[in-house]
Design an enzyme around this catalytic site. Structure first.
Site, mmCIF file in Angstrom:
data_model
loop_
_atom_site.group_PDB
_atom_site.id
_atom_site.type_symbol
_atom_site.label_atom_id
_atom_site.label_comp_id
_atom_site.label_asym_id
_atom_site.label_seq_id
_atom_site.Cartn_x
_atom_site.Cartn_y
_atom_site.Cartn_z
ATOM 1 N N ALA A 30 -96.830 -35.542 -124.630
ATOM 2 C CA ALA A 30 -97.229 -36.198 -123.381
ATOM 3 C C ALA A 30 -96.678 -37.611 -123.284
ATOM 4 C CB ALA A 30 -98.752 -36.204 -123.261
ATOM 5 N N GLU A 83 -49.872 -12.467 -127.675
ATOM 6 C CA GLU A 83 -48.830 -11.461 -127.840
ATOM 7 C C GLU A 83 -47.544 -12.076 -128.395
ATOM 8 O OE1 GLU A 83 -50.973 -10.306 -123.902
ATOM 9 O OE2 GLU A 83 -50.703 -12.084 -125.186
ATOM 10 N N SER A 110 -89.777 -36.269 -128.239
ATOM 11 C CA SER A 110 -89.281 -34.896 -128.377
ATOM 12 C C SER A 110 -88.400 -34.700 -129.599
ATOM 13 C CB SER A 110 -88.498 -34.490 -127.123
ATOM 14 O OG SER A 110 -87.381 -35.335 -126.938
ATOM 15 N N LEU A 146 -84.946 -29.448 -113.517
ATOM 16 C CA LEU A 146 -83.619 -28.877 -113.273
ATOM 17 C C LEU A 146 -83.539 -27.459 -113.826
ATOM 18 C CD1 LEU A 146 -80.782 -29.151 -112.191
ATOM 19 C CD2 LEU A 146 -80.118 -30.337 -114.290
ATOM 20 N N ALA A 181 -91.728 -31.571 -125.188
ATOM 21 C CA ALA A 181 -91.936 -32.989 -125.497
ATOM 22 C C ALA A 181 -93.427 -33.276 -125.450
ATOM 23 C CB ALA A 181 -91.198 -33.888 -124.506
ATOM 24 N N LEU A 224 -74.688 -35.918 -125.421
ATOM 25 C CA LEU A 224 -74.234 -34.568 -125.066
ATOM 26 C C LEU A 224 -72.817 -34.284 -125.557
ATOM 27 C CD1 LEU A 224 -75.707 -34.119 -121.471
ATOM 28 C CD2 LEU A 224 -76.675 -33.411 -123.663
ATOM 29 N N SER A 238 -79.633 -37.445 -107.948
ATOM 30 C CA SER A 238 -79.694 -37.522 -106.482
ATOM 31 C C SER A 238 -79.651 -38.940 -105.949
ATOM 32 C CB SER A 238 -80.964 -36.829 -105.976
ATOM 33 O OG SER A 238 -80.935 -35.458 -106.258
#
Length: 366
Positions: free
Chosen positions: A168, A56, A172, A303, A166, A208, A226
């Site tokens: 085996a 604005e 990938s 995940l 991917a 990433l 974890s």
């Protein structure tokens, strides 16, 4: 409310203005504004970065004294509180606009109708709800953080037509075309954080980061790990802008690793659940506390499946390449063995697009 054709046209232009800040405004929402008088555009603007003038203000500066008696079209309710910048509702009143058209009410409890009420008490005609759905689509993360206290979660998977991610043997790269991968970087650029699991880090060592589109910032990298297995040399840690969520009770050796990670500028947070895994819901809540609006997940089947089963995925970006990789290859989602079709997860497809020979399906959970 009876809208006229010109109202739709001007609000559409305000939405285009809001898109200018798609990669830059976080943690603030994407907002655009146009000011119109006698059927002519006299000012327009977008909020581009937190701490800088709101949409604005930019539009009013362009309009100058001509703003008196004009109509302002704003994609989000003008703010009425003092934050990093003064309230936009006050600026509109001071400029003397006679009408304000708002696409959507601000979900921020500091505003939430107060901006509209302030304008109305100062004699300004306010109409709300024009192209509200389109405005909401621009700010799903901001709305989710304000309403649900967690970011909007967008899960991306690239797969063959038979749903494999991917081979085996773990290979990938690359399933999809450069055009499809470039599209992925647009979604990364608008995301506040990238979320992945330790399996993806160990197998693929991804960075990433945003690379194929121009961006002034990089998303925060968030790793679910974890047992704190992440290598200190992992690419995802190299820029220091990362969080590792872990669940294990630190031994002396792990305490040393935590210290070394923190020396790299990495945040570490213990979020164990009853099963000794990372409590992903708690992690998303913590990200919201850090003003993260949109999270993009690029992870493995485990995940991906866990997020879906716990109802933490808002949207799916599924890229399919015209290839068949076979049932020995890795799948997209680790989900339980359903025994009835009624147990399966139902989706709403909201968009389908081609990138070279690849197909992108954008879907939400029903």
């Amino acid at each position: 409310m009876q809208w006229i054709t010109q109202d739709f046209e001007w609000m559409t232009q305000a939405l285009r203005q809001a898109e200018r800040g798609l990669y830059t405004t976080s943690p603030n929402p994407h907002v655009g504004c146009v000011i119109v008088k006698n059927g002519q555009l006299i000012g327009e603007g977008a909020h581009l970065k937190a701490g800088e003038p709101h949409a604005e203000v930019h539009a009013l500066r362009q309009a100058g004294i001509n703003a008196k008696g004009a109509t302002a079209y704003v994609t989000l309710e003008p703010c009425s509180h003092y934050g990093r910048t003064p309230p936009c509702a006050h600026a509109l009143v001071e400029a003397g606009v006679s009408r304000v058209v708002v696409a959507m009410q601000d979900p921020n409890p500091l505003v939430a109708g107060k901006g509209i009420a302030y304008l109305q008490t100062h004699g300004i005609e306010v109409s709300a709800g024009l192209l509200e759905t389109q405005a909401l689509r621009l700010n799903p993360g901001f709305v989710s953080r304000m309403m649900q206290q967690r970011p909007y979660v967008r899960l991306k998977v690239a797969a063959s037509l038979d749903g494999r991610t991917a081979l085996a043997n773990g290979v990938s790269q690359w399933i999809t075309s450069p055009a499809a991968r470039r599209d992925v970087h647009h979604w990364r650029a608008r995301s506040c954080a990238m979320l992945t699991g330790i399996g993806t880090v160990l197998h693929d060592d991804p960075s990433l980061t945003v690379r194929d589109v121009e961006s002034t910032r990089q998303p925060l990298r968030v790793i679910v790990d974890s047992q704190l297995r992440i290598p200190l040399a992992a690419k995802v840690l190299q820029q220091g802008q990362a969080i590792i969520a872990y669940a294990t009770a630190p031994t002396e050796a792990l305490q040393d690793k935590l210290a070394r990670l923190q020396s790299l500028g990495v945040q570490t947070v213990a979020l164990p659940n009853a099963d000794g895994q990372v409590d992903v819901a708690a992690l998303l809540h913590k990200l919201a506390e850090q003003q993260i609006n949109e999270v993009m997940v690029e992870a493995g089947a485990a995940l991906n499946g866990a997020l879906l089963q716990t109802g933490l995925v808002d949207e799916l970006l599924l890229y399919y390449a015209p290839k068949l990789m076979g049932d020995a290859s890795a799948g997209m989602f680790a989900l339980p063995a359903y025994t009835a079709m009624s147990q399966s997860l139902a989706l709403n497809i909201v968009d389908v697009r081609h990138f070279d020979q690849d197909i992108r399906i954008q879907a939400t959970l029903r």
